[in-house]
Design a protein around this motif. Structure first.
Motif, PDB file in Angstrom:
ATOM      1  N   TYR A  54       0.865  -1.184   0.000  1.00  0.00           N
ATOM      2  CA  TYR A  54       0.000   0.000   0.000  1.00  0.00           C
ATOM      3  C   TYR A  54       0.901   1.233   0.000  1.00  0.00           C
ATOM      4  N   THR A  82      -5.538  -0.016  -2.844  1.00  0.00           N
ATOM      5  CA  THR A  82      -5.822   1.373  -3.206  1.00  0.00           C
ATOM      6  C   THR A  82      -6.075   2.256  -1.997  1.00  0.00           C
ATOM      7  N   ASN A 115      -6.651  -3.329  -5.229  1.00  0.00           N
ATOM      8  CA  ASN A 115      -6.647  -2.729  -6.564  1.00  0.00           C
ATOM      9  C   ASN A 115      -6.363  -3.805  -7.612  1.00  0.00           C
TER      10      ASN A 115
END
Length: 158
Positions: free
Chosen positions: A34, A105, A78
């Motif tokens: 992330y 995301t 994502n």
């Protein structure tokens, strides 16, 4: 293929081939990133580890991976990609587990993270995870470092 003993001395075989041990494994492990950091979770008993768990009835291993990431970290996946699979020949049972790599995301705050204490971000993973008491047994064998090497070689350049 790579064969070694895990933290509990069980025989483990890891492969980066397409489902070499089982087409329908019942367990998953998801190596997550992330914003350029590793996304782990803190399991209430085991310590820091990447998200993972069991495949529930009616879902695929990939669906389980997305669900477990969200449940344990609040992470919204994502993109997710199969990396490999390993088999653990334990004393009580044999476990087949898919390894995935996911990019996240965003992180959603949740009222519960199930059996974990939620997301933990790390710029780097320590070289001494094998002896670091903060990390789960899941992080103490060759699965994570070899999988990260595979991710680096085939998906991205860290």
């Amino acid at each position: 293929m790579h064969t070694f003993r895990d933290y509990y001395k069980n025989l483990v075989t890891l492969s980066f081939e397409d489902h070499p041990f089982s087409e329908q494994p019942k367990h998953i492990l998801v190596i997550c990133e992330y914003n350029g950091e590793w996304l782990l979770t803190k399991h209430s008993d085991r310590g820091l580890e990447f998200p993972g768990g069991k495949v529930e009835p009616g879902e695929t291993a990939k669906q389980a991976a997305v669900r477990e990431v969200h449940e344990e970290t609040g992470g919204i996946v994502n993109a997710i990609q199969y990396i490999g699979q390993y088999v653990v020949e334990g004393k009580a049972e044999t476990v087949f587990k898919n390894v995935y790599y996911a990019t996240i995301t965003r992180l959603e705050t949740q009222s519960t993270y199930f059996e974990t204490e939620g997301p933990v971000l790390r710029k780097e993973l320590p070289k001494d995870m094998k002896v670091d008491q903060n990390f789960s047994f899941i992080m103490k064998d060759e699965i994570v470092p070899r999988s990260i090497e595979q991710i680096t070689r085939t998906i991205k350049s860290i």
